[in-house]
Design a protein around this motif. Structure first.
Motif, mmCIF file in Angstrom:
data_model
loop_
_atom_site.group_PDB
_atom_site.id
_atom_site.type_symbol
_atom_site.label_atom_id
_atom_site.label_comp_id
_atom_site.label_asym_id
_atom_site.label_seq_id
_atom_site.Cartn_x
_atom_site.Cartn_y
_atom_site.Cartn_z
ATOM 1 N N ARG A 41 3.938 -0.394 -2.559
ATOM 2 C CA ARG A 41 4.847 0.472 -3.320
ATOM 3 C C ARG A 41 4.246 1.876 -3.402
ATOM 4 O O ARG A 41 3.052 2.049 -3.636
ATOM 5 C CB ARG A 41 5.028 -0.026 -4.747
ATOM 6 N N LYS A 42 5.099 2.881 -3.259
ATOM 7 C CA LYS A 42 4.655 4.256 -3.383
ATOM 8 C C LYS A 42 5.216 4.816 -4.681
ATOM 9 O O LYS A 42 6.420 4.752 -4.928
ATOM 10 C CB LYS A 42 5.137 5.078 -2.195
ATOM 11 N N LYS A 43 4.333 5.328 -5.523
ATOM 12 C CA LYS A 43 4.734 5.908 -6.799
ATOM 13 C C LYS A 43 4.237 7.345 -6.872
ATOM 14 O O LYS A 43 3.186 7.672 -6.321
ATOM 15 C CB LYS A 43 4.125 5.145 -7.969
ATOM 16 N N ILE A 44 4.969 8.178 -7.568
ATOM 17 C CA ILE A 44 4.523 9.543 -7.851
ATOM 18 C C ILE A 44 4.070 9.563 -9.301
ATOM 19 O O ILE A 44 4.837 9.222 -10.202
ATOM 20 C CB ILE A 44 5.652 10.555 -7.608
ATOM 21 N N GLU A 85 1.438 16.571 -9.414
ATOM 22 C CA GLU A 85 1.926 15.264 -8.984
ATOM 23 C C GLU A 85 1.136 14.765 -7.783
ATOM 24 O O GLU A 85 0.798 15.535 -6.889
ATOM 25 C CB GLU A 85 3.405 15.359 -8.600
ATOM 26 N N LYS A 86 0.857 13.469 -7.782
ATOM 27 C CA LYS A 86 0.170 12.834 -6.661
ATOM 28 C C LYS A 86 0.917 11.567 -6.281
ATOM 29 O O LYS A 86 1.482 10.892 -7.136
ATOM 30 C CB LYS A 86 -1.270 12.474 -7.022
ATOM 31 N N LYS A 87 0.910 11.270 -4.986
ATOM 32 C CA LYS A 87 1.526 10.044 -4.495
ATOM 33 C C LYS A 87 0.470 8.949 -4.468
ATOM 34 O O LYS A 87 -0.622 9.136 -3.951
ATOM 35 C CB LYS A 87 2.099 10.251 -3.101
ATOM 36 N N GLN A 88 0.847 7.817 -5.025
ATOM 37 C CA GLN A 88 -0.073 6.690 -5.156
ATOM 38 C C GLN A 88 0.551 5.477 -4.475
ATOM 39 O O GLN A 88 1.723 5.179 -4.654
ATOM 40 C CB GLN A 88 -0.312 6.416 -6.630
ATOM 41 N N LEU A 89 -0.256 4.778 -3.692
ATOM 42 C CA LEU A 89 0.191 3.586 -2.994
ATOM 43 C C LEU A 89 -0.489 2.382 -3.638
ATOM 44 O O LEU A 89 -1.713 2.307 -3.695
ATOM 45 C CB LEU A 89 -0.196 3.696 -1.517
ATOM 46 N N LEU A 146 -2.264 9.136 -1.505
ATOM 47 C CA LEU A 146 -1.835 9.638 -0.213
ATOM 48 C C LEU A 146 -2.045 11.129 -0.047
ATOM 49 O O LEU A 146 -2.199 11.607 1.056
ATOM 50 C CB LEU A 146 -0.347 9.301 0.009
ATOM 51 N N ASP A 147 -2.036 11.879 -1.116
ATOM 52 C CA ASP A 147 -2.229 13.343 -1.016
ATOM 53 C C ASP A 147 -3.669 13.704 -1.186
ATOM 54 O O ASP A 147 -4.393 13.259 -1.973
ATOM 55 C CB ASP A 147 -1.397 14.062 -2.054
#
Length: 76
Positions: free
Chosen positions: A50-53, A60-64, A75-76
């Motif tokens: 799942r990818k969450k912001i 903001e960062k994208k988290q897997l 991810l960032d």
């Protein structure tokens, strides 16, 4: 391993769905096609990452997140 997951996280869900489709077809011989496809897609969806912001102090960062990993992957 983490770098590989970062690169291919978008195709893990289709790969899991195809994998479960083959398992249900060859190993368990599930006969109705619609049932085999529905179960394979559901299993692939529930076991895919799942990818969450998320909001942090720096923005903001994208988290897997994935059921098979203890720590989230950024991810960032």
């Amino acid at each position: 391993m983490i770098q590989l997951i970062k690169k291919i996280h978008r195709i893990i869900y289709p790969l899991l769905a195809i994998f479960f489709l083959l398992i249900l077809d060859k190993a368990f011989h599930v006969e109705p096609d619609w049932l085999r496809i529905a179960v394979a897609i559901a299993l692939g969806y529930f076991l895919s990452p799942r990818k969450k912001i998320i909001q942090t102090q720096t923005g903001e960062k994208k988290q897997l997140t994935w059921i098979f990993l203890k720590k989230p992957i950024f991810l960032d």
